[in-house]
Scaffold this active site. Structure first.
Site, PDB file in Angstrom:
ATOM      1  N   SER A 146      -1.495  -3.411  10.301  1.00 26.15           N
ATOM      2  CA  SER A 146      -1.222  -4.362   9.224  1.00 26.15           C
ATOM      3  C   SER A 146      -0.004  -5.231   9.540  1.00 26.15           C
ATOM      4  CB  SER A 146      -0.958  -3.591   7.933  1.00 26.15           C
ATOM      5  OG  SER A 146      -2.012  -2.691   7.695  1.00 26.15           O
ATOM      6  N   TYR A 156      -1.506  -3.419  -6.948  1.00 28.25           N
ATOM      7  CA  TYR A 156      -1.251  -4.274  -5.780  1.00 28.25           C
ATOM      8  C   TYR A 156      -2.261  -4.081  -4.659  1.00 28.25           C
ATOM      9  CZ  TYR A 156       1.683  -7.368  -3.041  1.00 28.25           C
ATOM     10  OH  TYR A 156       2.170  -8.467  -2.345  1.00 28.25           O
ATOM     11  N   ASP A 202      -9.774  -9.212   8.874  1.00 27.00           N
ATOM     12  CA  ASP A 202      -9.211  -7.882   8.613  1.00 27.00           C
ATOM     13  C   ASP A 202     -10.162  -6.712   8.876  1.00 27.00           C
ATOM     14  OD1 ASP A 202      -6.951  -6.350   7.741  1.00 27.00           O
ATOM     15  OD2 ASP A 202      -7.918  -6.029   5.812  1.00 27.00           O
ATOM     16  N   LYS A 236      -9.644  -1.901   1.435  1.00 27.37           N
ATOM     17  CA  LYS A 236      -9.292  -0.742   2.256  1.00 27.37           C
ATOM     18  C   LYS A 236     -10.051   0.522   1.815  1.00 27.37           C
ATOM     19  CE  LYS A 236      -6.299  -3.213   4.461  1.00 27.37           C
ATOM     20  NZ  LYS A 236      -6.635  -3.689   5.811  1.00 27.37           N
ATOM     21  N   HIS A 243     -10.794  -1.740  11.339  1.00 27.88           N
ATOM     22  CA  HIS A 243      -9.714  -2.620  10.883  1.00 27.88           C
ATOM     23  C   HIS A 243      -9.548  -3.738  11.917  1.00 27.88           C
ATOM     24  CE1 HIS A 243      -5.229  -2.856   9.449  1.00 27.88           C
ATOM     25  NE2 HIS A 243      -6.006  -3.686   8.771  1.00 27.88           N
ATOM     26  N   CYS A 275       0.471  -7.574  11.748  1.00 24.65           N
ATOM     27  CA  CYS A 275       0.781  -7.810  13.164  1.00 24.65           C
ATOM     28  C   CYS A 275       0.083  -9.074  13.672  1.00 24.65           C
ATOM     29  CB  CYS A 275       0.366  -6.620  14.024  1.00 24.65           C
ATOM     30  SG  CYS A 275       1.449  -5.208  13.852  1.00 24.65           S
ATOM     31  N   ARG A 314       0.856  -1.192   0.000  1.00 24.80           N
ATOM     32  CA  ARG A 314       0.000   0.000   0.000  1.00 24.80           C
ATOM     33  C   ARG A 314       0.884   1.232   0.000  1.00 24.80           C
ATOM     34  NH1 ARG A 314      -1.795   0.914   4.316  1.00 24.80           N
ATOM     35  NH2 ARG A 314      -1.265  -0.902   5.547  1.00 24.80           N
ATOM     36  N   ARG A 323       1.664 -12.072  -0.530  1.00 26.27           N
ATOM     37  CA  ARG A 323       0.294 -12.293  -0.050  1.00 26.27           C
ATOM     38  C   ARG A 323      -0.326 -13.541  -0.641  1.00 26.27           C
ATOM     39  NH1 ARG A 323      -2.107  -8.145   3.300  1.00 26.27           N
ATOM     40  NH2 ARG A 323      -0.535  -6.512   3.465  1.00 26.27           N
TER      41      ARG A 323
END
Ligand code: OXD
Ligand code: MN
Length: 558
Positions: free
Chosen positions: A256, A205, A281, A214, A234, A258, A66, A358
């Site tokens: 993100s 991406y 998420d 997002k 989130h 974690c 991102r 990913r």
């Protein structure tokens, strides 16, 4: 055909972007297979011999995460974007977007993706349409959103969030395409919250390009949620059943990369406990008829961080990935499989693995997909966790004294940075509610909105802070994490046997090295928060200033 706003908008996009062809997506398996086969033929996807109907691809090295520095919230009033977002005048930005998108799809196919965020028949779901020139985006949207004829029919009648996306590389006649077209120099991820619009240019991406995630489900949805009185967060959502068969649901916000996916699919190390996954998420949470907080997962799949995922750390994710999955920027092996850091050594690698590589996969493939995950009403949340990556200061777990104190935990969240966003790694940064990159309006108003939600809730969930990442003096993690995190959830399930400290209630049964409160470190934390909160000016709620003052006072007298 009746010319409603859906068809008018698609037509306007076609006129602006000038694609060679237009494809209206039906979300079918045949469509997925057809687009995947075309991409394989064009050398953009590699089929994996070891995993049925699964593919590997590699992005341009300039397009791997991102890009927060290229992300904008273009509200009419700059004060509605606030100090943590980049703002540009919406009229100027719109003019720039029209320039960038003009002719940008020449030589390409324009795909129209009608999608639904949330279970199709949920009153809390939202429709969206993403127009894109990336077939990779289409395949990923197939796996992570709900698509199909019913969603299309509704988009033709009902309001929807408009997302226009282009990789930003038009092709002249005869000009060959690259494996991963992108245009990093002109990258813009732009949100117009008032008109519920997203314009994304130059990146293919993840969160930059899969606009349902997002851009829609967090940035636009958070602004809608403020207006309508709910929360777009989130957060993962998990179901937890104790050995006596009692079930509860917990939502948890972490920045993100974690470990949200690992926690959401946790395999308990303590016998008798069961975890089931609703989402990994994003959570949309409403005040239910019973006065409790009810959550749906707007997504239908996972776009998870691959490195670190293994049979030891997350066996349920590994099982989810056995088939029908897309892998981006993982390593590829000579024998047609994928590999990433954390998996057993692999001598046959033909490419390397990026730290933000990913996997994309449908949630339905998760062996512990919660039976209530598709419930249109959502699931009742009894606890909320806030966590970050903190080597010091933050205890393994602590319970807040009240809703406002819990909101203070959320506002105070900070974490050492990861590879999910472009930028330096391992630096401590404030990330309130793990929403810093995702809040679509002024963060000070957002804090206020959380406090307001507390007043609407008759049965508010309890709020906790957790930290799996505390280290000893030698830099070694003090807590094993992963399956052992059930021991923390066990206490959250039934928070007995606690000690009141200046910062919250802390369980007595863990090693004090994990739960002790270091006064000097906390006084420093308070000073740091005092400095940080100034950023929000007069929009910083006085209730949270009062929480900070009260904390300081408790630390002084303890
Ligand atoms: C994500 C992120 O992809 O937070 O979920 O970056
Ligand atoms: Mn995320």
């Amino acid at each position: 055909m009746k010319q409603n706003s859906f068809h008018l908008w698609v037509e306007a996009a076609r006129t602006l972007c000038r694609p060679d062809a237009v494809h209206l997506c039906d979300g079918s398996r045949a469509e997925f297979d057809h687009i995947a086969a075309e991409m394989v033929r064009a050398g953009k996807l590699t089929p994996l011999t070891k995993r049925p109907r699964s593919f590997w691809c590699q992005s341009d090295p300039e397009d791997v995460a991102r890009v927060e520095e290229d992300t904008y919230i273009c509200s009419i009033d700059p004060d509605n974007a606030g100090p943590t977002n980049q703002w540009k005048n919406p009229e100027e930005m719109r003019a720039l977007m029209h320039k960038l998108f003009s002719g940008c799809m020449q030589g390409r196919t324009m795909y129209i993706i009608p999608y639904c965020m949330g279970p199709v028949h949920s009153p809390y779901s939202q429709l969206g349409v993403e127009i894109t020139d990336s077939p990779y985006v289409v395949l990923n949207m197939h796996l992570t959103t709900r698509m199909g004829p019913e969603v299309l029919a509704r988009c033709e009648k009902e309001p929807f969030v408009r997302g226009l996306h282009s990789v930003g590389v038009p092709l002249q006649p005869g000009q060959p395409d690259t494996a991963w077209p992108c245009n990093p120099k002109q990258r813009h991820i732009v949100h117009f919250p008032e008109t519920r619009e997203i314009w994304s240019f130059g990146s293919g991406y993840g969160g930059n390009a899969l606009l349902g995630k997002k851009c829609h489900a967090l940035r636009i949805a958070s602004a809608v949620a403020r207006d309508e009185g709910w929360l777009a967060e989130h957060m993962l959502i998990l179901g937890i059943t104790n050995p006596a068969g009692k079930k509860k649901y917990i939502a948890a916000a972490f920045p993100s990369a974690c470990g949200k996916t690992n926690l959401a699919m946790l395999q308990p190390s303590v016998p008798g406990w069961k975890i089931e996954c609703v989402g990994d998420d994003i959570a949309w949470m409403h005040v239910g008829a019973d006065g409790g907080l009810w959550a749906i997962n707007p997504e239908a799949g996972y776009f998870g961080v691959a490195p670190g995922t293994s049979m030891q750390t997350n066996p349920n994710a590994m099982k989810t990935l056995d088939h029908d999955a897309i892998f981006t920027n993982t390593a590829l092996t000579k024998d047609g499989d994928i590999w990433w850091d954390g998996l057993p050594p692999q001598p046959l690698k033909v490419s390397s693995c990026h730290p933000n590589s990913r996997f994309t996969v449908s949630a339905k493939q998760c062996p512990i997909y919660d039976p209530e995950a598709e419930n249109p009403q959502g699931v009742p949340i009894s606890a909320i966790l806030f966590g970050g990556r903190r080597s010091t200061t933050m205890p393994l777990v602590m319970e807040s004294f009240s809703w406002a104190h819990g909101v203070f935990y959320g506002a105070s969240l900070s974490s050492e940075t990861t590879a999910a966003a472009k930028g330096e790694l391992g630096k401590l940064r404030h990330d309130p509610f793990a929403m810093l990159p995702f809040c679509g309006y002024h963060m000070g108003d957002y804090f206020g909105h959380w406090l307001w939600m507390g007043e609407k809730l008759v049965k508010p969930p309890k709020i906790y802070s957790v930290n799996w990442f505390r280290k000893d003096g030698q830099g070694k993690y003090l807590w094993p994490g992963f399956g052992e995190n059930i021991r923390v959830l066990e206490w959250v399930f039934e928070p007995t046997n606690a000690r009141k400290t200046a910062v919250g209630n802390v369980p007595l049964h863990f090693d004090p090295a994990l739960t002790n409160i270091d006064r000097a470190q906390w006084l420093y934390e308070v000073e740091e928060l005092e400095r940080y909160f100034v950023l929000f000016g007069n929009k910083f709620p006085k209730e949270l200033s009062a929480e900070l003052e009260a904390l300081k006072h408790r630390l002084m007298i303890h």
